[in-house]
Motif scaffolding. Structure first.
Motif, PDB file in Angstrom:
ATOM      1  N   LEU A  66       0.830  -1.209   0.000  1.00 49.89           N
ATOM      2  CA  LEU A  66       0.000   0.000   0.000  1.00 49.89           C
ATOM      3  C   LEU A  66       0.863   1.257   0.000  1.00 49.89           C
ATOM      4  O   LEU A  66       0.592   2.217  -0.727  1.00 49.89           O
ATOM      5  CB  LEU A  66      -0.923  -0.006   1.216  1.00 49.89           C
ATOM      6  CG  LEU A  66      -2.097  -0.988   1.171  1.00 49.89           C
ATOM      7  CD1 LEU A  66      -2.779  -1.081   2.526  1.00 49.89           C
ATOM      8  CD2 LEU A  66      -3.104  -0.573   0.098  1.00 49.89           C
ATOM      9  N   PHE A 108      -4.880   2.599  -4.929  1.00 48.96           N
ATOM     10  CA  PHE A 108      -5.479   1.310  -4.568  1.00 48.96           C
ATOM     11  C   PHE A 108      -6.803   1.189  -5.301  1.00 48.96           C
ATOM     12  O   PHE A 108      -7.614   2.134  -5.312  1.00 48.96           O
ATOM     13  CB  PHE A 108      -5.722   1.215  -3.060  1.00 48.96           C
ATOM     14  CG  PHE A 108      -6.399  -0.070  -2.660  1.00 48.96           C
ATOM     15  CD1 PHE A 108      -5.669  -1.227  -2.459  1.00 48.96           C
ATOM     16  CD2 PHE A 108      -7.783  -0.132  -2.509  1.00 48.96           C
ATOM     17  CE1 PHE A 108      -6.276  -2.419  -2.117  1.00 48.96           C
ATOM     18  CE2 PHE A 108      -8.412  -1.320  -2.163  1.00 48.96           C
ATOM     19  CZ  PHE A 108      -7.656  -2.464  -1.965  1.00 48.96           C
ATOM     20  N   ALA A 141      -6.326   0.824   2.816  1.00 42.47           N
ATOM     21  CA  ALA A 141      -5.675   1.684   1.840  1.00 42.47           C
ATOM     22  C   ALA A 141      -5.820   3.156   2.222  1.00 42.47           C
ATOM     23  O   ALA A 141      -4.855   3.927   2.174  1.00 42.47           O
ATOM     24  CB  ALA A 141      -6.262   1.429   0.454  1.00 42.47           C
ATOM     25  N   CYS A 149      -3.608   4.198   5.018  1.00 46.00           N
ATOM     26  CA  CYS A 149      -2.222   4.359   4.579  1.00 46.00           C
ATOM     27  C   CYS A 149      -2.023   5.578   3.676  1.00 46.00           C
ATOM     28  O   CYS A 149      -0.928   5.780   3.145  1.00 46.00           O
ATOM     29  CB  CYS A 149      -1.753   3.099   3.854  1.00 46.00           C
ATOM     30  SG  CYS A 149      -1.403   1.711   4.953  1.00 46.00           S
ATOM     31  N   THR A 200      -7.906   5.997  -3.239  1.00 43.99           N
ATOM     32  CA  THR A 200      -8.625   4.727  -3.298  1.00 43.99           C
ATOM     33  C   THR A 200      -9.792   4.813  -4.269  1.00 43.99           C
ATOM     34  O   THR A 200     -10.592   5.760  -4.211  1.00 43.99           O
ATOM     35  CB  THR A 200      -9.130   4.350  -1.898  1.00 43.99           C
ATOM     36  OG1 THR A 200      -8.002   4.183  -1.028  1.00 43.99           O
ATOM     37  CG2 THR A 200      -9.936   3.062  -1.931  1.00 43.99           C
TER      38      THR A 200
END
Length: 418
Positions: free
Chosen positions: A297, A303, A319, A322, A326
């Motif tokens: 990630l 992501f 995700a 982090c 996304t």
């Protein structure tokens, strides 16, 4: 603070490849001072045992095991006078079969709960594991509760039976709660709480700011979910093919394995990679450890998970925690986690062309990528931390215990007695 609880924590086929959020909740509960007794139905296949904590978890988990005829007969003898034949007739042949398959496990659970002096059983499922806890409770086992993680249709027959005696239930989205209240009206516990599973935002964070893909370099895409047709990996592969054909250079890695440990849907995806000529651009990583997922990630530019249906989506949460932009699908309850254009991007499921367009937008708009990365992280920290689930579970168990406690006899004063 109230007294420490002894909680039986029942998860089917634990620890599986997607069970990191259960483990985080267990650790949070233990940090609060409670004793957690891990219980499961069976050991997962070797290909799905992927985490660095898996062996520790398995060593401390009690597995209820295969059907044991003598224990099943003992359980049936206990339940016959309580209405076993009627339950089996009321809920149909499929439910009757499930009861036969779970009677011995229910008997084992009763014995285990008494031996370990468990105050409560919480079941992270509404499938057969929930039936085991419900039958055990009818045989004198401890009170139990449920968490619903997806549509009721995914969890087999007898839902009214499973829910009727539960002390409380938690449900991960408002969408699922509406479904439950409509389908199980009259058979629900008094307390139902909306509480999604969360992620450990202290571990899932980045030490350096997010950096979009530099101009002229491939965009690194990462996806993480079990290999199953409903996770939409094949749609994401098609989107990658479209992007490459448009001159957008991308590389995709997919973490996760099929339920057969690599002998199932993975074969379909491998054939799809060959058909789309993507074997130099897409890699299937198999089931990887949580720490490896975190590193993937942190290395990713975006992501993406193209699920056809997702009750909420812990992978999305990880995700976002982090600080990775996304992209998800507007399916199931995902919009309760991702607001399109603010905390991430949402596209229709089964639509590779729109998905490719959303990815291309982030290639060309680095400011948007940076904005989504920061907003997604802030949203998860505020609303989806793993500790919130542990706190909710404890408070609901305590409330249920108070509600079930007998009322003290009224104090009669001399004046009242005269």
């Amino acid at each position: 603070m109230s007294q420490n609880l002894r909680i039986g924590y029942l998860v089917p086929q634990f620890p599986g490849q997607t069970h990191i959020f259960f483990w985080r909740e267990v650790l949070a509960l233990e940090q609060m001072g409670h004793h957690i007794d891990l219980i499961s139905t069976r050991v997962p296949p070797p290909g799905l045992i992927a985490h660095d904590w898996s062996q520790e978890a398995m060593a401390r988990t009690t597995y209820l095991g295969m059907v044991q005829p003598l224990l099943a007969l003992t359980a049936a003898g206990r339940l016959l006078p309580r209405g076993l034949p009627l339950w089996m007739a009321q809920h149909g042949a499929g439910f009757a079969r499930d009861i036969v398959l779970t009677l011995s496990a229910a008997e084992q659970l009763v014995r285990h709960a008494h031996a370990e002096q468990l105050d409560h059983i919480h079941v992270h499922s509404c499938g057969r594991a929930a039936l085991i806890a419900a039958l055990a409770h009818k045989m004198g086992g401890p009170p139990y509760s449920l968490t619903l993680h997806g549509p009721l249709s995914d969890y087999g027959p007898g839902q009214r039976f499973k829910w009727a005696d539960a002390a409380f239930a938690t449900i991960i989205t408002r969408k699922l709660e509406a479904e439950v209240r409509e389908e199980l009206a009259g058979f629900l516990p008094e307390r139902i709480v909306i509480r999604p599973m969360g992620v450990d935002t202290d571990i899932l964070h980045r030490d350096t700011p997010y950096q979009p893909a530099p101009h002229g370099t491939p965009m690194r895409l990462f996806s993480c979910a079990r290999l199953n047709v409903v996770k939409g990996h094949q749609d994401l592969m098609t989107a990658v093919r479209l992007l490459l054909d448009q001159g957008v250079d991308v590389r995709l890695e997919i973490a996760g394995e099929d339920d057969a440990g690599g002998a199932g849907y993975r074969k379909v995806l491998e054939a799809e990679l060959k058909r789309l000529h993507l074997r130099d651009h897409v890699k299937l990583l198999g089931a990887i450890d949580a720490s490896a997922v975190r590193q993937k990630l942190l290395n990713a530019h975006v992501f993406v998970l193209a699920s056809w249906h997702e009750p909420l989506g812990v992978a999305y949460m990880e995700a976002m925690a982090c600080g990775v932009p996304t992209i998800g699908t507007d399916a199931g309850g995902v919009r309760e986690l991702i607001t399109d254009g603010r905390t991430g991007r949402l596209v229709p499921p089964k639509d590779p062309q729109t998905l490719a367009h959303a990815i291309r937008d982030l290639v060309h708009d680095s400011d948007l990528a940076v904005q989504l990365a920061a907003a997604g992280r802030a949203h998860v920290v505020a609303h989806f931390r793993s500790a919130l689930g542990a706190e909710t579970l404890v408070s609901e168990i305590e409330a249920a215990r108070v509600s079930a406690a007998p009322s003290p006899d009224p104090i009669v004063t001399g004046r009242q007695a005269s």
